[in-house]
Design a protein around this motif. Sequence first.
Motif, PDB file in Angstrom:
ATOM      1  N   ALA A 287       0.843  -1.197   0.000  1.00 43.92           N
ATOM      2  CA  ALA A 287       0.000   0.000   0.000  1.00 43.92           C
ATOM      3  C   ALA A 287       0.877   1.245   0.000  1.00 43.92           C
ATOM      4  N   SER A 288       0.344   2.337  -0.522  1.00 41.54           N
ATOM      5  CA  SER A 288       1.128   3.569  -0.616  1.00 41.54           C
ATOM      6  C   SER A 288       0.219   4.762  -0.365  1.00 41.54           C
ATOM      7  N   GLY A 289       0.832   5.934  -0.218  1.00 37.45           N
ATOM      8  CA  GLY A 289       0.008   7.118   0.014  1.00 37.45           C
ATOM      9  C   GLY A 289       0.820   8.349   0.349  1.00 37.45           C
ATOM     10  N   ILE A 290       0.120   9.371   0.805  1.00 38.23           N
ATOM     11  CA  ILE A 290       0.722  10.673   1.075  1.00 38.23           C
ATOM     12  C   ILE A 290      -0.030  11.311   2.242  1.00 38.23           C
ATOM     13  N   ALA A 291       0.679  12.070   3.056  1.00 39.12           N
ATOM     14  CA  ALA A 291       0.077  12.683   4.248  1.00 39.12           C
ATOM     15  C   ALA A 291      -0.840  13.841   3.853  1.00 39.12           C
ATOM     16  N   LEU A 292      -1.883  14.025   4.632  1.00 42.22           N
ATOM     17  CA  LEU A 292      -2.817  15.120   4.369  1.00 42.22           C
ATOM     18  C   LEU A 292      -2.157  16.483   4.489  1.00 42.22           C
ATOM     19  N   ASP A 293      -1.099  16.591   5.299  1.00 42.78           N
ATOM     20  CA  ASP A 293      -0.457  17.890   5.474  1.00 42.78           C
ATOM     21  C   ASP A 293       0.650  18.139   4.449  1.00 42.78           C
ATOM     22  N   HIS A 294       0.807  17.255   3.465  1.00 42.68           N
ATOM     23  CA  HIS A 294       1.808  17.480   2.420  1.00 42.68           C
ATOM     24  C   HIS A 294       1.399  18.697   1.599  1.00 42.68           C
ATOM     25  N   PRO A 295       2.369  19.522   1.160  1.00 43.32           N
ATOM     26  CA  PRO A 295       2.028  20.752   0.419  1.00 43.32           C
ATOM     27  C   PRO A 295       1.148  20.535  -0.804  1.00 43.32           C
ATOM     28  N   VAL A 296       1.346  19.449  -1.547  1.00 46.83           N
ATOM     29  CA  VAL A 296       0.525  19.264  -2.747  1.00 46.83           C
ATOM     30  C   VAL A 296      -0.912  18.905  -2.376  1.00 46.83           C
ATOM     31  N   VAL A 297      -1.100  18.165  -1.298  1.00 44.84           N
ATOM     32  CA  VAL A 297      -2.457  17.847  -0.847  1.00 44.84           C
ATOM     33  C   VAL A 297      -3.130  19.098  -0.297  1.00 44.84           C
ATOM     34  N   GLN A 298      -2.371  19.890   0.448  1.00 43.50           N
ATOM     35  CA  GLN A 298      -2.921  21.137   0.966  1.00 43.50           C
ATOM     36  C   GLN A 298      -3.317  22.076  -0.169  1.00 43.50           C
ATOM     37  N   ARG A 299      -2.505  22.135  -1.228  1.00 43.53           N
ATOM     38  CA  ARG A 299      -2.878  22.937  -2.399  1.00 43.53           C
ATOM     39  C   ARG A 299      -4.169  22.391  -3.011  1.00 43.53           C
ATOM     40  N   GLY A 300      -4.267  21.077  -3.120  1.00 46.38           N
ATOM     41  CA  GLY A 300      -5.481  20.476  -3.654  1.00 46.38           C
ATOM     42  C   GLY A 300      -6.712  20.810  -2.838  1.00 46.38           C
ATOM     43  N   LEU A 301      -6.572  20.781  -1.519  1.00 47.38           N
ATOM     44  CA  LEU A 301      -7.703  21.118  -0.652  1.00 47.38           C
ATOM     45  C   LEU A 301      -8.106  22.579  -0.828  1.00 47.38           C
ATOM     46  N   GLN A 302      -7.115  23.453  -1.026  1.00 48.99           N
ATOM     47  CA  GLN A 302      -7.421  24.862  -1.284  1.00 48.99           C
ATOM     48  C   GLN A 302      -8.190  25.034  -2.589  1.00 48.99           C
ATOM     49  N   LEU A 303      -7.949  24.129  -3.538  1.00 51.90           N
ATOM     50  CA  LEU A 303      -8.658  24.157  -4.822  1.00 51.90           C
ATOM     51  C   LEU A 303      -9.982  23.390  -4.760  1.00 51.90           C
ATOM     52  N   HIS A 304     -10.343  22.926  -3.565  1.00 53.51           N
ATOM     53  CA  HIS A 304     -11.598  22.200  -3.326  1.00 53.51           C
ATOM     54  C   HIS A 304     -11.646  20.877  -4.079  1.00 53.51           C
ATOM     55  N   ILE A 305     -10.483  20.224  -4.197  1.00 53.71           N
ATOM     56  CA  ILE A 305     -10.416  18.906  -4.816  1.00 53.71           C
ATOM     57  C   ILE A 305     -10.668  17.852  -3.737  1.00 53.71           C
ATOM     58  N   PRO A 306     -11.659  17.005  -3.896  1.00 56.71           N
ATOM     59  CA  PRO A 306     -11.917  15.968  -2.882  1.00 56.71           C
ATOM     60  C   PRO A 306     -10.830  14.896  -2.893  1.00 56.71           C
ATOM     61  N   TYR A 307     -10.707  14.177  -1.781  1.00 58.50           N
ATOM     62  CA  TYR A 307      -9.724  13.097  -1.708  1.00 58.50           C
ATOM     63  C   TYR A 307     -10.399  11.813  -1.262  1.00 58.50           C
TER      64      TYR A 307
END
Length: 364
Positions: A287-307
């Motif tokens: 299994a693999s993944g990325i932390a919610l506080d990673h800069p690219v995920v945070q940018r995505g959340l700012q763009l209202h991209i669901p995860y």
Amino acid sequence: MSIGSSFDAVIHAHALKAFSLLKQLIAIPSFSKEENKAADCLYGYLEKEKKSVFRQGNNIWVQSKNFKEGQPTILLNSHHDTVKPAATWTLNPFQPIEKNGQLFGLGSNDAGGPLVALLHTFLILDNLDNQPYNLIFAATAEEEISGQHGIAQLLPELGNIDLGIVGEPTSLRMAIAEKGLMVIDAVVKGVSGHAARNEGINAIYLALEDIQWLKNYKFSRKSETLGEINIAVTQINAGKQHNVVPDTCEFVIDVRTHEQYTNSEVFDVLRQHTHAVLTARSFRLNASGIALDHPVVQRGLQLHIPYYGSPTLSDQALMSGFPTLKIGPGDSARSHTADEYIFFKEIKQGIELYVQLLKDLRLK
């Protein structure tokens, strides 16, 4: 270069070119291990874009023109191999057919759309000044079979990677986690005997005990994004004639793991609780993944991209040592289906989203 007020025009122009490239790729059969002609096409396309192109087998990659030592590096990766077409196709899978902005063809959705969108995202970002990272675009082989000569072989050539963007059809949602895969061959041994005299030890009955346990067992550690570990017995074989109690029963176990366990840990638990001798075909697809506080995920959340957590496997599983985010245009439900398709608007939206996600992104 700045794309400022001309952003929409730049995105639209690149989407048209990406759509045209996708039509070329659909027309080229590119089954896993047979991707050489698609690799030729991508190599020539990038050369025409005045890029210095590298090739390893059927893997194609390019680096940003202002590649600087000491800057973090982002990898944009998708695959250009396909599965073989299902027998239920009603269209020619290798003839790109466009109807009202809808493009049909094998590999159009998985993963041709994400591939051409990432390629053109690379071209756009590589034309911008002073991006705070190096960029690599890689179109790789053998993803559909998790082969040895795709991204796994290429990664050592690319140097240090700080972030991977994996292009797969996710309906432009961020897959911040992805289940791993382990396939296990199981062999149960009994004792043969005459069925009429109720002799021997029936290997099928022993296997049924194992299968019942596998069906009901729940691992204690849960994943917030990926849910339970899934265990499914998907194949079984035993017996050669009706009047002989079988002394061997073989079955196959498909295990979808999450990040709370390594594949090896899951395997050890199964081995301790079953009659069967278990052999894992591979432990490498964790299994693999990325932390919610990673800069690219945070940018995505700012763009209202669901995860979400993805149940399907990709080359993300082979990218160990750096965080990865799976995201792309198209719908996973269309993958590997007859009359596969993608929309032009999805590819355009994909390029736009990728650029918004990555432009001026600071990883450190």
